[in-house]
Write a protein that holds these residues in place. Structure first.
Motif, PDB file in Angstrom:
ATOM      1  N   GLU A  82      40.046  45.379 122.279  1.00 30.80           N
ATOM      2  CA  GLU A  82      40.314  44.237 121.404  1.00 30.80           C
ATOM      3  C   GLU A  82      41.715  43.675 121.633  1.00 30.80           C
ATOM      4  OE1 GLU A  82      39.027  43.326 116.957  1.00 30.80           O
ATOM      5  OE2 GLU A  82      40.532  44.920 117.080  1.00 30.80           O
ATOM      6  N   ARG A  83      42.724  44.560 121.752  1.00 35.61           N
ATOM      7  CA  ARG A  83      44.088  44.090 121.999  1.00 35.61           C
ATOM      8  C   ARG A  83      44.205  43.371 123.327  1.00 35.61           C
ATOM      9  NH1 ARG A  83      45.509  49.130 119.638  1.00 35.61           N
ATOM     10  NH2 ARG A  83      45.780  50.046 121.705  1.00 35.61           N
TER      11      ARG A  83
ATOM     12  N   ASP B  71      39.930  49.561 120.144  1.00 39.65           N
ATOM     13  CA  ASP B  71      41.208  48.913 119.846  1.00 39.65           C
ATOM     14  C   ASP B  71      41.882  48.416 121.129  1.00 39.65           C
ATOM     15  OD1 ASP B  71      40.846  49.426 117.156  1.00 39.65           O
ATOM     16  OD2 ASP B  71      42.225  51.159 117.114  1.00 39.65           O
ATOM     17  N   VAL B  72      41.856  49.232 122.180  1.00 40.71           N
ATOM     18  CA  VAL B  72      42.447  48.845 123.469  1.00 40.71           C
ATOM     19  C   VAL B  72      41.752  47.588 123.986  1.00 40.71           C
ATOM     20  CG1 VAL B  72      42.604  49.513 125.907  1.00 40.71           C
ATOM     21  CG2 VAL B  72      43.318  51.110 124.132  1.00 40.71           C
TER      22      VAL B  72
END
Length: 85
Positions: free
Chosen positions: A81-82, A78-79
């Motif tokens: 991707e963000r 997630d990190v």
């Protein structure tokens, strides 16, 4: 290189310290884990699929991390991707 620490195996104790980081500069997840036993490494080395020849190149390694770290892997993904990695 600036690594963003994501997490460490909560049950690490004295048996090692599997750890997960994100390297935004290189656009990579960085994993520290346990070395595989000879049987597991041989099984991985024997794996073949389209685009994946048998063997483990000298510049690569097979590592093991506990399944209890799946939430940390998700967080690292997630990190990344963000951050648009």
């Amino acid at each position: 290189m600036v690594l963003r620490f994501i997490g460490i195996d909560p049950d690490t104790g004295q048996q090692g310290s599997p750890t997960i980081w994100v390297d935004a500069e290189k656009r990579e997840l960085v994993l520290q884990g346990w070395r595989p036993g000879k049987e597991l490494e041989a099984e991985c080395a024997a794996f073949e699929a389209p685009g994946h020849a048998a063997g483990i190149p000298a510049h690569e390694a097979v590592i093991r991390i506990p399944a209890r770290m799946v939430p940390m892997l998700r967080e690292a993904c997630d990190v990344a991707e963000r951050a648009g990695l």
